[in-house]
Design an enzyme around this catalytic site. Structure first.
Site, PDB file in Angstrom:
ATOM      1  N   HIS A 160       0.807  -1.231   0.000  1.00  0.00           N
ATOM      2  CA  HIS A 160       0.000   0.000   0.000  1.00  0.00           C
ATOM      3  C   HIS A 160       0.834   1.273   0.000  1.00  0.00           C
ATOM      4  O   HIS A 160       0.295   2.360  -0.077  1.00  0.00           O
ATOM      5  CB  HIS A 160      -0.953   0.016   1.192  1.00  0.00           C
TER       6      HIS A 160
HETATM    7  C1  UD1 Z   1      -2.038   5.165   6.283  1.00  0.00           C
HETATM    8  C2  UD1 Z   1      -0.719   5.577   6.933  1.00  0.00           C
HETATM    9  C3  UD1 Z   1       0.309   4.470   6.729  1.00  0.00           C
HETATM   10  C4  UD1 Z   1      -0.209   3.133   7.189  1.00  0.00           C
HETATM   11  C5  UD1 Z   1      -1.528   2.849   6.473  1.00  0.00           C
HETATM   12  C6  UD1 Z   1      -2.123   1.528   6.906  1.00  0.00           C
HETATM   13  C7  UD1 Z   1      -0.229   7.996   6.942  1.00  0.00           C
HETATM   14  C8  UD1 Z   1       0.617   9.047   6.352  1.00  0.00           C
HETATM   15  N1  UD1 Z   1      -0.173   6.787   6.354  1.00  0.00           N
HETATM   16  O1  UD1 Z   1      -1.790   5.104   4.884  1.00  0.00           O
HETATM   17  O2  UD1 Z   1       1.458   4.790   7.462  1.00  0.00           O
HETATM   18  O3  UD1 Z   1       0.711   2.135   6.879  1.00  0.00           O
HETATM   19  O4  UD1 Z   1      -2.443   3.907   6.793  1.00  0.00           O
HETATM   20  O5  UD1 Z   1      -3.258   1.245   6.186  1.00  0.00           O
HETATM   21  O6  UD1 Z   1      -0.912   8.244   7.890  1.00  0.00           O
HETATM   22  N2  UD1 Z   1      -9.166   4.773   2.041  1.00  0.00           N
HETATM   23  C9  UD1 Z   1     -10.396   4.196   1.939  1.00  0.00           C
HETATM   24  N3  UD1 Z   1     -10.999   3.783   3.094  1.00  0.00           N
HETATM   25  C10 UD1 Z   1     -10.440   3.945   4.313  1.00  0.00           C
HETATM   26  C11 UD1 Z   1      -9.186   4.554   4.388  1.00  0.00           C
HETATM   27  C12 UD1 Z   1      -8.553   4.964   3.242  1.00  0.00           C
HETATM   28  O7  UD1 Z   1     -10.947   4.026   0.873  1.00  0.00           O
HETATM   29  O8  UD1 Z   1     -11.062   3.536   5.313  1.00  0.00           O
HETATM   30  C13 UD1 Z   1      -8.492   5.189   0.790  1.00  0.00           C
HETATM   31  C14 UD1 Z   1      -8.752   6.621   0.476  1.00  0.00           C
HETATM   32  O9  UD1 Z   1      -8.927   6.742  -0.889  1.00  0.00           O
HETATM   33  C15 UD1 Z   1      -7.471   7.313   0.851  1.00  0.00           C
HETATM   34  C16 UD1 Z   1      -6.423   6.233   0.651  1.00  0.00           C
HETATM   35  O10 UD1 Z   1      -7.093   5.016   0.937  1.00  0.00           O
HETATM   36  O11 UD1 Z   1      -7.225   8.439   0.086  1.00  0.00           O
HETATM   37  C17 UD1 Z   1      -5.257   6.382   1.562  1.00  0.00           C
HETATM   38  O12 UD1 Z   1      -5.658   6.524   2.927  1.00  0.00           O
HETATM   39  P1  UD1 Z   1      -4.747   7.367   3.956  1.00  0.00           P
HETATM   40  O13 UD1 Z   1      -5.313   7.307   5.312  1.00  0.00           O
HETATM   41  O14 UD1 Z   1      -4.503   8.722   3.387  1.00  0.00           O
HETATM   42  O15 UD1 Z   1      -3.360   6.657   3.920  1.00  0.00           O
HETATM   43  P2  UD1 Z   1      -2.973   5.120   3.846  1.00  0.00           P
HETATM   44  O16 UD1 Z   1      -2.406   4.881   2.510  1.00  0.00           O
HETATM   45  O17 UD1 Z   1      -4.080   4.236   4.293  1.00  0.00           O
END
Ligand code: UD1
Length: 365
Positions: free
Chosen positions: A205
């Site tokens: 991811h």
């Molecule tokens: C975040 C953490 C990362 C961790 C990861 C575990 C930061 C900078 N990064 O990254 O360190 O390893 O979580 O999963 O905090 N999304 C959904 N549903 C959700 C959550 C996210 O669809 O419930 C999608 C959204 O489109 C979002 C993307 O995933 O834009 C990324 O989510 P985000 O929380 O920004 O960062 P992660 O890549 O999950």
């Protein structure tokens, strides 16, 4: 006593805070559980509350997704209001996600003591948002709970007062040990039609692996080769699913024999999959530790790790993201059975207890 706020936000926080929540409750400390809502999908958040037996959060900020700055800023604005209203005696944050730094920064400026669980880890790679979050959070924390002595050394090198550093061990392993038996009841292997001991489990991811088409394509190529040897299970993070669609990798995946892509899985099903994998390929931080605790070979698809103890003592090998290296290390596992590690000191399921004790001492002083 005013409440101690325990902050969770993203998936890797839940298994770190669940045992600490229980510990502080059992010590009859006033605890307030706050969820920023950084992760909000049922299978990225709620299922973990259910399976880790955490109560519904007392406060839910519901900030959702966004850019790093937008997400961090929204958490800060909302969390400041909560702090002003509740006047907490301490704020406890965990790990390295945006929720961690956002809440630590708000608390520190309001002169509320901050405790950081999983302090001191360093990848020395400032292109990772998590590394920035780690360094800044540690810099403004009053209590730094470290998982291993390399973390203590990093903090000492940065001039952190030794009195504030507490080597307590790895709290994720508390959750792992607490739920290991229960995970054996999972029927995920039947559901996915795979047999225990004979599949590769992959998670990806990191933006550095999945947001760039060439890099992701190179990793896919490695999986195409590995898929000829062994079934592959790939629970895909929402970010990764989006990128698979965007780059049109669906058709490639369909051509790999026995390649199962699933939605993100809950804690118990996923733990069951890790325990019985032949190998885990990942760019996750926590999974490097869980595989070391379980003695399962792990290939980390990154150029570096903030968890070097999993390489020095555990079953982890950092392989980078080139097709050749990933395949080479996979073949090595086929030929040798993979790296045999040992479980690092203080990864014993008693970390929450040590943190609880240190927090009580902090308030007594
Ligand atoms: C975040 C953490 C990362 C961790 C990861 C575990 C930061 C900078 N990064 O990254 O360190 O390893 O979580 O999963 O905090 N999304 C959904 N549903 C959700 C959550 C996210 O669809 O419930 C999608 C959204 O489109 C979002 C993307 O995933 O834009 C990324 O989510 P985000 O929380 O920004 O960062 P992660 O890549 O999950």
């Amino acid at each position: 006593m005013n409440p101690i706020i325990l902050v969770v936000g993203a998936r890797p926080n839940f298994m770190k805070i669940a045992p600490l929540y229980d510990e502080l409750k059992s010590r009859e400390l006033p605890v307030l559980l706050l969820h920023t809502g950084q992760h909000y999908d049922e299978n990225m958040s709620k299922i973990f509350f259910d399976e880790l037996e955490m109560p519904k959060p007392d406060v839910y900020l519901g900030v959702g997704s966004g850019t790093n700055a937008g997400q961090t800023a929204r958490i800060m604005l909302d969390f400041e209001k909560v702090c002003n209203e509740k006047n907490p005696s301490m704020v406890i944050v965990a790990g390295d996600v945006n929720s961690t730094i956002a809440c630590a920064l708000v608390a520190a400026k309001l002169l509320i003591p901050v405790a950081h669980v999983e302090a001191g880890l360093r990848s020395f790679d400032m292109t990772m948002p998590e590394e920035i979050n780690r360094i800044l959070t540690d810099r403004i924390s009053d209590l730094l709970f470290t998982p291993s002595s390399d973390a203590d050394q990093n903090l000492a090198n940065e001039g952190v007062n030794a009195e504030n550093i507490k080597l307590v061990g790895n709290i994720m392993i508390d959750s792992l040990l607490n739920h290991s038996k229960k995970s054996e009841k999972s029927d995920i292997h039947n559901k996915l039609k795979i047999s225990k001991g004979n599949y590769a489990l992959i998670t990806l991811h990191r933006p550095s692996n999945v947001d760039d088409e060439n890099t992701f394509s190179g990793i896919m190529e490695a999986l195409e080769t590995i898929g000829k040897d062994i079934p592959i299970v790939f629970p895909a993070h929402p970010r990764t699913s989006k990128m698979i669609n965007k780059f049109g990798f669906d058709s490639r995946i369909k051509q790999i024999p026995n390649f199962v892509v699933t939605e993100p899985l809950g804690y118990l099903d996923f733990l069951a999959l890790v325990k019985h994998a032949k190998v885990v390929l990942t760019d996750s931080g926590g999974l490097q530790e869980e595989t070391t605790a379980l003695g399962i070979p792990c290939l980390t698809i990154r150029e570096n790790t903030e968890r070097p103890i999993t390489v020095d003592q555990g079953t982890n090998t950092v392989v980078g993201n080139s097709t050749e290296n990933i395949v080479k290390e996979w073949k090595n596992i086929v030929n040798t059975g993979g790296k045999k590690g040992r479980i690092p000191e203080l990864w014993d399921g008693k970390t929450a207890e040590r943190i609880g004790k240190a927090i009580v001492e902090y308030f007594d002083n």
